[in-house]
Each structure stands twice: as C-alpha cells, then as structure tokens.
Design a protein around this motif. Structure first.
Motif, PDB file in Angstrom:
ATOM      1  N   ARG A 125       0.797  -1.233   0.000  1.00  0.00           N
ATOM      2  CA  ARG A 125       0.000   0.000   0.000  1.00  0.00           C
ATOM      3  C   ARG A 125       0.826   1.279   0.000  1.00  0.00           C
ATOM      4  O   ARG A 125       0.285   2.342  -0.289  1.00  0.00           O
ATOM      5  N   VAL A 126       2.087   1.210   0.357  1.00  0.00           N
ATOM      6  CA  VAL A 126       2.946   2.396   0.352  1.00  0.00           C
ATOM      7  C   VAL A 126       4.297   2.036  -0.242  1.00  0.00           C
ATOM      8  O   VAL A 126       4.666   0.861  -0.309  1.00  0.00           O
ATOM      9  N   GLN A 127       5.025   3.051  -0.651  1.00  0.00           N
ATOM     10  CA  GLN A 127       6.362   2.852  -1.210  1.00  0.00           C
ATOM     11  C   GLN A 127       7.366   3.706  -0.445  1.00  0.00           C
ATOM     12  O   GLN A 127       6.991   4.712   0.177  1.00  0.00           O
ATOM     13  N   VAL A 128       8.630   3.312  -0.532  1.00  0.00           N
ATOM     14  CA  VAL A 128       9.692   4.105   0.084  1.00  0.00           C
ATOM     15  C   VAL A 128       9.661   5.513  -0.520  1.00  0.00           C
ATOM     16  O   VAL A 128       9.543   5.678  -1.734  1.00  0.00           O
ATOM     17  N   GLY A 129       9.710   6.515   0.341  1.00  0.00           N
ATOM     18  CA  GLY A 129       9.646   7.903  -0.118  1.00  0.00           C
ATOM     19  C   GLY A 129       8.277   8.531   0.044  1.00  0.00           C
ATOM     20  O   GLY A 129       8.150   9.752   0.023  1.00  0.00           O
ATOM     21  N   ASP A 130       7.228   7.701   0.193  1.00  0.00           N
ATOM     22  CA  ASP A 130       5.877   8.261   0.406  1.00  0.00           C
ATOM     23  C   ASP A 130       5.824   8.994   1.748  1.00  0.00           C
ATOM     24  O   ASP A 130       6.396   8.541   2.738  1.00  0.00           O
TER      25      ASP A 130
END
Ligand SMILES: [Zn+2]
Ligand SMILES: [Zn+2]
Length: 251
Positions: A125-130
């Motif tokens: 559901r999320v990515q690195v940097g979000d």
C-alpha cells in the motif's frame, strides 16, 4: 505496478495520488497560485534498517525520558517511517506524565506523520519515499466492517488491540537490551516509528507535516464525532466546548 497484459493496475495508492493531482490542477485553474500536484519528500536510502539507532520519548518504570534506541527487525507487512511531526493524543497525557511504575518500556501515542524509509517484503500500500499519515485505527479494506462501509470499526485494529492483551512485538530496544514497545503498536513520539501498512495512508500534497499529522487522530476524531456519534439535523444550533484540534475537526 503494471499487470502482465500491460494495463495499469488500480490500487488504493494510485487513487489517492491521482485524486490529489486532479485537485491540484483545479486549484491552479482557479488561479489560487498554490502549487498543486504530488510534491513529496525524496526516497531515503538507508540500507539495512535493523539496528538503526534513533531517539524517542520512553515511559519506563516511573520515568519519562528521551532515550536512544535500536530498531528491531520489522514484520513483513510493517513499514519503517522517519517521523516528521506528531501530535500527542489527549488520551495518552495522563499515562505518559504519570509517575506510577510500569513494567515495560513504551513509546507513547498512537498516531504520527512521516516519510516511509523501508517496507517489509509483503507491503503493497505504500512505497519508500511516500509521506504517510499513520492513523490511530486501521483501514484494511478487506474485513467485514471495511467492506460494509465502517472502516472505523476495522477488525484489524480491534482484533489487534483486545483489552489487556499485548498483540504487538517490541519494535526497538534500549542500550541495555530492554525491549521497547510502541503504544497501540504505533507509538509515534520517536524519530523512527514502525506500523503495519493497514494504518498508513500516503498523501500527495505539499501541506506541512504539522498540519497533516492531525489527520491521524485528533482532527479525524472531531470530524467523526460530528458525523457518526452525534446526529445533527440541518439548521440545528450546536455548541462545541473547546476549539483545539478535536473541536475544530467537529466544526
Ligand atoms: Zn487518540
Ligand atoms: Zn478492515
């Protein structure tokens, strides 16, 4: 992520990102001058997160101190977040400032805001940097309550937090090896926090972190009180006692 037939996959993250971009375009068209779109902090490459040291507020025995901690390995569905802002919930104040001895070390609070710096291998559901709001309650999108329009009763949260039972493993340890728990599995009053992805909502806006962190708990609580707990008829006269983040959320 694209599907094997080349079509773009519809994900919750993509809907959040596209919706915010569309709104930003509208604001520009109206001549507001505000920068719309998807500004976000750059991804941080920190390598291995396990063992990373950071500081945080720790309640332990009869004390409340800023202490150095070392991050423990995360669950495959957890996210490592570098805190940018946090608002303490009113419900934690009495416990955090008390002087009665508590047997385990704990970082207070149950919400926060920050940048995702690492994700477990099963996180989608999320990515690195979000930049993410870490909410006090989950929205798994898969349980009975979420599928029936009541994510405020998401069973991920309530099965994870039965009264008197500690469902979450410690997320860090003190220098002497004492395990440190995050209150409600989230904590927040530390430079680094961990959370299951079900609690993380990526936001694609350049609003400041100090405002966005209020969406995780206090502002949302006031808003919900005016929508779910109290039933108001249009035209009603209403008195709100207190105009802090909760009261303003109700307004
Ligand atoms: Zn709260
Ligand atoms: Zn759910």
């Amino acid at each position: 992520m694209d599907t094997p037939n080349g079509k773009r996959q519809l994900t919750r993250r993509r809907v959040l990102k596209t919706g915010a971009t569309a709104l930003g375009g509208g604001a520009l068209a109206l001549g507001s001058g505000a920068a719309g779109g998807a500004a976000q902090a750059p991804a941080i490459t920190t390598g291995t997160q396990t063992g990373r040291t950071f500081r945080g507020l720790v309640r332990h025995d009869a004390t409340l101190d800023v202490q150095e901690m070392r991050l423990l390995p995360i669950d495959p569905r957890q996210v490592v977040i570098r805190s940018l802002a946090v608002a303490p919930c009113y419900t934690i104040v009495r416990g955090a400032l008390a002087t009665n001895p508590i047997r385990r070390a704990e970082v207070p609070n149950h919400c926060g805001f920050g940048v995702v710096e690492a994700i477990g291998p099963m996180v989608k559901r999320v990515q690195v940097g979000d930049r993410v709001v870490v909410a006090g309650t989950s929205q798994c999108g898969q349980c009975y309550q979420c599928l029936h329009g009541r994510p405020d009763y998401c069973q991920f949260t309530f099965f994870s937090n039965p009264p008197g039972v500690e469902p979450f493993a410690p997320f860090a340890q003190l220098r002497d090896g004492t395990p440190v728990y995050a209150q409600a599995g989230i904590g927040g009053m530390s430079e680094v926090m961990t959370a299951f992805e079900e609690y993380c909502v990526p936001v694609f806006t350049d609003l400041p972190a100090a405002q966005l962190t209020l969406l995780g708990d206090q502002l949302a609580s006031g808003f919900a009180a005016g929508h779910a707990d109290m039933v108001f008829q249009p035209g009603s006269d209403v008195v709100i006692f207190g105009a802090g983040p909760v009261g303003l959320g109700a307004v």
